[in-house]
Design an enzyme around this catalytic site. Sequence first.
Site, PDB file in Angstrom:
ATOM      1  N   ASP A  53      -1.608  -6.755  11.666  1.00 34.58           N
ATOM      2  CA  ASP A  53      -2.624  -5.846  12.220  1.00 34.58           C
ATOM      3  C   ASP A  53      -3.793  -6.576  12.869  1.00 34.58           C
ATOM      4  O   ASP A  53      -4.267  -6.196  13.936  1.00 34.58           O
ATOM      5  CB  ASP A  53      -3.187  -4.965  11.094  1.00 34.58           C
ATOM      6  CG  ASP A  53      -2.269  -3.787  10.807  1.00 34.58           C
ATOM      7  OD1 ASP A  53      -1.312  -3.581  11.573  1.00 34.58           O
ATOM      8  OD2 ASP A  53      -2.526  -3.087   9.808  1.00 34.58           O
ATOM      9  N   GLY A  90      14.772  -4.891 -11.984  1.00 35.92           N
ATOM     10  CA  GLY A  90      14.818  -4.056 -13.187  1.00 35.92           C
ATOM     11  C   GLY A  90      13.619  -4.273 -14.092  1.00 35.92           C
ATOM     12  O   GLY A  90      13.762  -4.363 -15.319  1.00 35.92           O
ATOM     13  N   GLU A 115      -0.268  -8.818  -5.965  1.00 33.44           N
ATOM     14  CA  GLU A 115      -1.436  -9.668  -5.683  1.00 33.44           C
ATOM     15  C   GLU A 115      -2.726  -8.858  -5.523  1.00 33.44           C
ATOM     16  O   GLU A 115      -3.801  -9.288  -5.954  1.00 33.44           O
ATOM     17  CB  GLU A 115      -1.135 -10.426  -4.380  1.00 33.44           C
ATOM     18  CG  GLU A 115      -2.249 -11.264  -3.833  1.00 33.44           C
ATOM     19  CD  GLU A 115      -1.900 -11.858  -2.468  1.00 33.44           C
ATOM     20  OE1 GLU A 115      -1.136 -11.243  -1.690  1.00 33.44           O
ATOM     21  OE2 GLU A 115      -2.417 -12.937  -2.184  1.00 33.44           O
ATOM     22  N   ARG A 146      -0.921  -8.962  -0.262  1.00 36.10           N
ATOM     23  CA  ARG A 146      -2.326  -8.640   0.028  1.00 36.10           C
ATOM     24  C   ARG A 146      -2.694  -7.332  -0.663  1.00 36.10           C
ATOM     25  O   ARG A 146      -2.531  -7.234  -1.870  1.00 36.10           O
ATOM     26  CB  ARG A 146      -2.546  -8.569   1.536  1.00 36.10           C
ATOM     27  CG  ARG A 146      -3.955  -8.942   1.969  1.00 36.10           C
ATOM     28  CD  ARG A 146      -4.118  -8.731   3.447  1.00 36.10           C
ATOM     29  NE  ARG A 146      -3.479  -9.771   4.229  1.00 36.10           N
ATOM     30  CZ  ARG A 146      -4.104 -10.773   4.816  1.00 36.10           C
ATOM     31  NH1 ARG A 146      -5.400 -10.881   4.728  1.00 36.10           N
ATOM     32  NH2 ARG A 146      -3.461 -11.666   5.516  1.00 36.10           N
ATOM     33  N   ASP A 172       3.148  -4.302   5.647  1.00 35.29           N
ATOM     34  CA  ASP A 172       1.992  -3.396   5.593  1.00 35.29           C
ATOM     35  C   ASP A 172       1.561  -2.903   6.974  1.00 35.29           C
ATOM     36  O   ASP A 172       0.388  -2.631   7.193  1.00 35.29           O
ATOM     37  CB  ASP A 172       0.823  -4.094   4.871  1.00 35.29           C
ATOM     38  CG  ASP A 172       0.365  -5.346   5.584  1.00 35.29           C
ATOM     39  OD1 ASP A 172       1.079  -5.828   6.490  1.00 35.29           O
ATOM     40  OD2 ASP A 172      -0.707  -5.864   5.248  1.00 35.29           O
ATOM     41  N   ILE A 211       5.118 -10.911   5.844  1.00 31.66           N
ATOM     42  CA  ILE A 211       5.976 -10.643   4.676  1.00 31.66           C
ATOM     43  C   ILE A 211       5.516  -9.389   3.937  1.00 31.66           C
ATOM     44  O   ILE A 211       6.231  -8.881   3.084  1.00 31.66           O
ATOM     45  CB  ILE A 211       6.005 -11.851   3.699  1.00 31.66           C
ATOM     46  CG1 ILE A 211       4.621 -12.106   3.079  1.00 31.66           C
ATOM     47  CG2 ILE A 211       6.573 -13.085   4.361  1.00 31.66           C
ATOM     48  CD1 ILE A 211       4.666 -12.992   1.837  1.00 31.66           C
ATOM     49  N   ASP A 212       4.315  -8.889   4.238  1.00 29.11           N
ATOM     50  CA  ASP A 212       3.723  -7.818   3.419  1.00 29.11           C
ATOM     51  C   ASP A 212       4.281  -6.414   3.692  1.00 29.11           C
ATOM     52  O   ASP A 212       4.052  -5.511   2.888  1.00 29.11           O
ATOM     53  CB  ASP A 212       2.197  -7.772   3.622  1.00 29.11           C
ATOM     54  CG  ASP A 212       1.524  -9.075   3.266  1.00 29.11           C
ATOM     55  OD1 ASP A 212       2.101  -9.836   2.471  1.00 29.11           O
ATOM     56  OD2 ASP A 212       0.419  -9.347   3.790  1.00 29.11           O
ATOM     57  N   ARG A 267       6.583 -17.187   1.179  1.00 31.54           N
ATOM     58  CA  ARG A 267       6.389 -17.182   2.642  1.00 31.54           C
ATOM     59  C   ARG A 267       7.298 -18.166   3.364  1.00 31.54           C
ATOM     60  O   ARG A 267       7.339 -18.181   4.594  1.00 31.54           O
ATOM     61  CB  ARG A 267       4.930 -17.483   2.962  1.00 31.54           C
ATOM     62  CG  ARG A 267       4.117 -16.253   3.011  1.00 31.54           C
ATOM     63  CD  ARG A 267       2.980 -16.184   3.957  1.00 31.54           C
ATOM     64  NE  ARG A 267       2.335 -17.358   4.412  1.00 31.54           N
ATOM     65  CZ  ARG A 267       1.011 -17.546   4.369  1.00 31.54           C
ATOM     66  NH1 ARG A 267       0.233 -16.642   3.806  1.00 31.54           N
ATOM     67  NH2 ARG A 267       0.469 -18.611   4.878  1.00 31.54           N
TER      68      ARG A 267
END
Length: 324
Positions: free
Chosen positions: A107, A189, A227, A175, A133, A130-131, A257
């Site tokens: 973003d 699980g 996190e 994040r 988001d 990787i998030d 990452r």
Amino acid sequence: MAKEIKTIGVLTSGGDAPGMNAAIRAVVRKAIHNGVKVKGIKKGYQGLLNEEIFDMQPHDVSDTIQHGGTILGTARCMEFMTEEGQLKGVEICKKHKIDGLVVIGGDGSYRGAMALSKHGINTIGIPGTIDLDIACTEYTIGFDTAVNTAMEAIDKVRDTSSSHERCSIIEVMGRNAGHIALWCGIANGAEDILLPEKYDYNEQAIINNIITNRKKGKKHHIIINAEGIGHSTSMARRIEAATGVETRATILGYMQRGGSPTCKDRYYASIMGAYAADILCQGKTNRVVAYKHGEFTDFDIEEALAMEKSINEYQYEISKALSR
Ligand code: ADP
Ligand code: F6P
């Protein structure tokens, strides 16, 4: 009439993500295939301002698709947050005859891309984080590799946790978003899954859950902590004191990452890179490439940034039902 694009630039910005190289490779090769020149820009917007710009040929991206990280390097650049920095970036693009730019990042990176676009440099964003988001897309480059890496690591922690009959709190990245935690929580699980979007800070409920599970004979208790909640080490101390069950915290960190990207990350990143090169060559600007409802598509950056992403309620309910 759409602006004619003769030369494009490509950069990676913000946190790196496995699969970024596949995206760079696809941008370079598809743009050249379309008859457009390509310049690589090192270290994100910082490299643009430092004029770390070089010509790229198809062979420059050979032997890169299987590697994690980004061959272009990446950076967080404070100067580019200022209008002065952005105008300097525009002048440098003009000086190097770059009339279009592909920005691979999250973003924050799109905000920079939007600024360039407003000043006449055609820009296209590709979701690289990787998030997971980014609201406009159901896929972001690197998420699949990151969750697979984390899942394997969590399985390993679970082995030793069971042998020692311990409770383990495993902290995953993301994040302020809980997507990595939710996916690992279900895939591993876990007994408890703590997401920033959902956690009510009721530690007593976790403590009760551990005690109940011990009574049922469960040998381990895996808590996936996101996190965005953090504080896994102090949480472990408090839980151990309250339950009498030895409790350890493991923070997976940057291993999530790195590493060789999964097939999905290589494939989706390749399609997104080629798609970005195509729409840039068509003269589009201020767009971000996305994967939505089973299709590759693109959105206006401003509209994409205004969208909100939440945790899917049904999937979250399932995660809770399966952990009991
Ligand atoms: P991500 O792209 O992964 O979200 P950041 O938020 O760190 O990562 O943003 C990456 C870079 O994008 C920043 O270091 C900065 O150079 C640029 N950037 C972020 N926000 C803005 C902004 N509002 N305006 C211009 N550039 C920005
Ligand atoms: O956005 C990817 C990410 O790895 C987040 O999960 C994490 O919060 C952040 O980057 C860490 O950033 P840095 O590399 O600046 O420590």
